[in-house]
Design an enzyme around this catalytic site. Sequence first.
Site, PDB file in Angstrom:
ATOM      1  N   HIS A 123       0.838  -1.196   0.000  1.00  0.00           N
ATOM      2  CA  HIS A 123       0.000   0.000   0.000  1.00  0.00           C
ATOM      3  C   HIS A 123       0.872   1.245   0.000  1.00  0.00           C
ATOM      4  O   HIS A 123       1.911   1.305   0.664  1.00  0.00           O
ATOM      5  CB  HIS A 123      -0.931   0.019   1.213  1.00  0.00           C
ATOM      6  CG  HIS A 123      -2.086   0.945   1.047  1.00  0.00           C
ATOM      7  ND1 HIS A 123      -1.949   2.324   1.132  1.00  0.00           N
ATOM      8  CD2 HIS A 123      -3.392   0.718   0.764  1.00  0.00           C
ATOM      9  CE1 HIS A 123      -3.128   2.888   0.918  1.00  0.00           C
ATOM     10  NE2 HIS A 123      -4.020   1.942   0.693  1.00  0.00           N
ATOM     11  N   HIS A 124       0.435   2.252  -0.742  1.00  0.00           N
ATOM     12  CA  HIS A 124       1.230   3.470  -0.886  1.00  0.00           C
ATOM     13  C   HIS A 124       1.383   4.228   0.435  1.00  0.00           C
ATOM     14  O   HIS A 124       2.297   5.053   0.591  1.00  0.00           O
ATOM     15  CB  HIS A 124       0.596   4.387  -1.937  1.00  0.00           C
ATOM     16  CG  HIS A 124       1.597   5.160  -2.741  1.00  0.00           C
ATOM     17  ND1 HIS A 124       2.827   5.541  -2.235  1.00  0.00           N
ATOM     18  CD2 HIS A 124       1.559   5.652  -4.013  1.00  0.00           C
ATOM     19  CE1 HIS A 124       3.495   6.224  -3.149  1.00  0.00           C
ATOM     20  NE2 HIS A 124       2.755   6.298  -4.230  1.00  0.00           N
ATOM     21  N   CYS A 125       0.500   3.975   1.416  1.00  0.00           N
ATOM     22  CA  CYS A 125       0.651   4.634   2.712  1.00  0.00           C
ATOM     23  C   CYS A 125       1.865   4.093   3.464  1.00  0.00           C
ATOM     24  O   CYS A 125       2.344   4.714   4.409  1.00  0.00           O
ATOM     25  CB  CYS A 125      -0.604   4.463   3.570  1.00  0.00           C
ATOM     26  SG  CYS A 125      -0.802   2.815   4.295  1.00  0.00           S
TER      27      CYS A 125
ATOM     28  N   ASN B  39       6.653   7.350   3.035  1.00  0.00           N
ATOM     29  CA  ASN B  39       6.676   8.247   1.882  1.00  0.00           C
ATOM     30  C   ASN B  39       7.424   9.517   2.264  1.00  0.00           C
ATOM     31  O   ASN B  39       7.014  10.240   3.182  1.00  0.00           O
ATOM     32  CB  ASN B  39       5.246   8.596   1.462  1.00  0.00           C
ATOM     33  CG  ASN B  39       4.561   7.452   0.757  1.00  0.00           C
ATOM     34  OD1 ASN B  39       4.722   7.268  -0.439  1.00  0.00           O
ATOM     35  ND2 ASN B  39       3.804   6.651   1.511  1.00  0.00           N
TER      36      ASN B  39
END
Length: 462
Positions: A136-138, A306
């Site tokens: 997941h990008h989180c 990120n």
Amino acid sequence: MDRLSPVDSAFLLAEDEDPAVSLAIASVAILRGPAPSLRELAKLFSDRVPAIPRLRQKVRTVPLDLRPPAWIDDHHFDITRHIHKAVLAPHGDDAALCELVGEIMSERLDRDRPLWDAWLIDGLPDNTWALLIKVHHCMADGVSGSHLYNVLCHGDPQIGPVSPTEAVNAFRSMMLAVAELASSPTAQAHVLGRMVRMPLTFTRRLARTVQGLLSYGSSLLPTARSSLVGPIGSRRSYGIARSSLSTVHSVARVFHVTVNDVVLAAITGAYRTLLLKRGEQPVADAVRSAVPVSVRPDSTEHTLSNQISAMLPMLPVDIEDPVERLAAVHSRLSRLKSGQQSAAGVTMTSMVPDEFFAPVAWIVRLMARLPQRSVVTVTTNVPGPPRPLRLLGREIIEIFPYVPIALRLRTAVSVLTYADNLAFGVTADRDTTPDVDLMAQAIEQEITELVAASHDTASARV
């Protein structure tokens, strides 16, 4: 308490507001040699997961977004629930692999478990198989995501497992905080009160944040209408393109630009081709791209999170000549870099304390529902492992990236370097963009044309 940053949280919030969106990134590694068993792959991940504690943690949100979400240990973690296998038809080709990747990436990750999966894909030709790692990008950006290969292939002594005592203490602290906020009106009032009574220092920080937002200026204006932006469905299609890093380096040297300039110019030319094939005019303000920029310090190279900002250049799809188009890309990116646009993005995300998270979260949720037309695509370029790797004794031949789409963006292009390979992954909305293969082929053709032009230019200088 290990809370998500505003950028990390935004990927969760945006996914919450659009049921058609799955905001996971991925990589697809192609390996030579017989495919391992599912048990072998599960053991590999099981052995290496302690080196990256985030892989056995899940997200816990706070009611009303009063605090950022936090990572907590999954005490029911089961590695076998994250390792899967798929088999293509005998001697499946790139098209069959891309079809499967699109299907896998269309599905959301289960929020009740750690937000990652791995897929062993068998059935490729020439004694090869694939490993798809979905995160997941989180949890990670492209830079930190590519570090997973270093851990899987070689291990990494610089990253140690969390001790049992630390894990238990973190879990207890998180559960107490969540329980307090969920059940205590007094605690919730306290948090809201702190938001209202912000000190003067934060007021000043907020003012700097507004100034940073203003630096984006015209980059937030709507683009010309085109078929590239609009409502999207939940199904994804995927295409791949290939080049070599040395080839692109040679083009960059001849024209005195960067590798990233050449890559973005090739993508720009592909969007021009796509619009023309659709009978649409590639006007000057047709395609604005979000170009993520890593702001990761060297000291956090191995941290899953990120650490990115973004520039928002208008891609010069209106320019017909590929060399002139490359020059325009170089000029625009240089201008944005000198204008500190990416630094402004860092300011906006780093100046948000936990007490002010709720209104920021509400704004993100609202913006995710609005029909934006300011950004048309996302184009990422991530440096992957610089040297050839082996996994379970098998050589990794190439690695393809995948970037998700959302917010009415019907296409996105991700780029990943691995050794001398330069791989492009094109993500598209399956319902509205059936020509994903055209886009991938156009990228390769654009690079071919730039290579030819660089040879002509170099010969003319002799």
